[in-house]
Design an enzyme around this catalytic site. Structure first.
Site, PDB file in Angstrom:
ATOM      1  N   ASP A  92      -7.839 -10.448 -17.565  1.00 41.56           N
ATOM      2  CA  ASP A  92      -7.840  -9.781 -16.642  1.00 41.56           C
ATOM      3  C   ASP A  92      -8.551  -8.521 -15.769  1.00 41.56           C
ATOM      4  OD1 ASP A  92      -6.072  -7.711 -14.773  1.00 41.56           O
ATOM      5  OD2 ASP A  92      -6.004  -6.369 -16.350  1.00 41.56           O
ATOM      6  N   ASP A 316      -8.461  -9.282  -8.093  1.00 37.71           N
ATOM      7  CA  ASP A 316      -7.256  -9.271  -8.801  1.00 37.71           C
ATOM      8  C   ASP A 316      -7.160 -10.752  -9.847  1.00 37.71           C
ATOM      9  OD1 ASP A 316      -5.862  -8.391 -11.410  1.00 37.71           O
ATOM     10  OD2 ASP A 316      -4.738  -7.861 -10.175  1.00 37.71           O
TER      11      ASP A 316
END
Length: 441
Positions: A92, A316
């Site tokens: 992440d 992201d």
């Protein structure tokens, strides 16, 4: 950007001792994908929850883990502890902290379904002391008792998310090994991570967490996985997220360290922008957007960061779909509909999506082409499969959603990134990308 001289003493010591006996210039890890894959509707639901968490900020919580909903689809496998225990963490870029689900079980002979790391079964597990400088880097519960005179006063951390979900436990260090694409495990003597003994709330305990045991934070902060390995491999990392719907699925990977020179020569670059109010995230500057070569009339301010830290665009890896400002999204949607009405049959949209098309008779190459003009003059031109997603047999929907730029930011999600090599160079504050270079090296 944090310089080495600004880092706490414990982290400088960590960076100079971790992996000190390795001469390898990079670390390359396979990225795994959940099977079966979530449906588009499930992905949209998870992404929407994730965005609500990413957009919420709190002065008392300097580190915000953006992957708490588990909407990220790419995982890193690691072995933690002595003897080693296997775990899967979401890769992440939207968070800093490495954290995982822990168990305080004393007499477990093996891990039960749904449990994760058994700290008591490891001879090398060690929580930081609550007065250790490392403890200042994580959000603390209130009150957070700490006793100078006690030998065992662990550093306690606590995250409370906007939906009420909470992860709390000990900020700790542990021996770790990671499987690499070369087939040889890489050993890390001291990985700093949050060992969560108290996990509650829908986004951390429900099926949306996708079977992950925790999160590998790859953000810009000093305790992210990337920063912890910075001295050994430098402050550059890259990844290739490949299309997992193909059969057999091609290999995806995460590489910590600089790319080879022949790969670097193929990269286009744009500046990484630092938002002081959200320093974890990797922001880029979008200057324009076009459909089928026609530039859309989007005001430049639509893409900009404002003085309150709102707006802008984040890359992201933990969000599946992409989210663009409402004003830009509506113009893209109109242009796409106008283009598709000439070559295909629009169908009743799948719930949650605004534009769907029957591709049965659609000629190859007929889907609209989207291009983003980026700061510095580079152009990101993903193929249509990166922004159209199959929601039912022969029906594909636009995998972009609108977001209110006045209260949040845009997101280029992992679907839009598929098939590209993305290189994050923290020292030079730049993002490199290319459709070439995703072969395992």
């Amino acid at each position: 950007m944090v310089s080495l001289s600004q880092l706490p003493f414990f982290l400088i010591f960590f960076l100079f001792t971790t992996l000190c006996n390795s001469s390898q210039p990079y670390l390359q890890l396979p990225l795994l994908h959940r099977h079966p894959s979530p449906t588009p509707t499930q992905a949209l639901s998870s992404d929407t929850r994730r965005l609500s968490l990413l957009h919420s900020r709190s002065a008392s919580s300097p580190i915000v883990s953006g992957a708490s909903t588990g909407s990220g689809q790419y995982f890193v496998h690691l072995l933690l502890g002595s003897p080693p225990q296997p775990l899967l963490l979401v890769a992440d870029t939207g968070s800093d902290l490495v954290w995982l689900r822990c168990s305080a079980c004393k007499n477990c002979s093996r891990r039960s379904p749904g449990s994760a790391f058994l700290a008591r079964h490891s001879s090398t597990f060690s929580p930081f002391h609550c007065y250790d400088s490392a403890c200042r880097l994580v959000p603390r519960p209130d009150p957070a008792p700490c006793n100078h005179t006690r030998l065992h006063s662990p550093c306690r951390y606590q995250y409370t998310y906007s939906d009420g979900s909470t992860t709390a436990g000990f900020f700790s260090k542990e021996t770790t090994a990671l499987n690499t694409t070369a087939g040889k495990p890489a050993k890390l003597p001291h990985l700093s991570f949050g060992c969560g003994f108290d996990i509650s709330g829908p986004s951390l305990t429900g099926p949306s967490f996708n079977g992950a045991h925790g999160v590998m934070g790859l953000g810009r902060g000093p305790i992210s996985f990337i920063s912890q390995l910075g001295h050994q491999f430098g402050s550059t990392f890259s990844y290739c997220l490949m299309d997992y719907t193909l059969s057999p699925p091609p290999s995806s990977y995460l590489r910590i360290g600089a790319s080879e020179s022949d790969v670097v020569s193929k990269l286009s670059y744009t500046r990484l922008i630092l938002n002081p109010l959200s320093p974890t995230f990797y922001y880029i500057g979008i200057k324009s957007v076009s459909v089928n070569g026609v530039k859309l009339a989007v005001r430049p301010s639509v893409w900009s960061l404002d003085k309150d830290g709102n707006g802008g665009t984040v890359i992201d890896s933990g969000t599946t779909l992409s989210f663009l400002p409402e004003a830009a999204y509506r113009l893209i949607l109109t242009a796409f509909k106008r283009s598709l009405k000439k070559v295909a049959s629009l169908v009743e949209p799948t719930p949650g999506f605004d534009l769907c098309v029957n591709v049965t008779s659609l000629a190859k190459g007929s889907l609209p082409r989207l291009r983003f003009g980026l700061e510095g003059g580079s152009v990101l031109a993903p193929p249509p499969r990166n922004y159209f997603i199959e929601t039912m047999d022969r029906v594909e929907c636009l995998a972009i959603q609108p977001v209110d730029s006045g209260s949040g930011f845009s997101v280029i999600g992992n679907l839009m990134q598929q098939g590209f090599l993305f290189e994050f160079d923290k020292d030079r504050s730049r993002l490199g990308f290319s459709r070439h270079g995703c072969g395992l090296q």
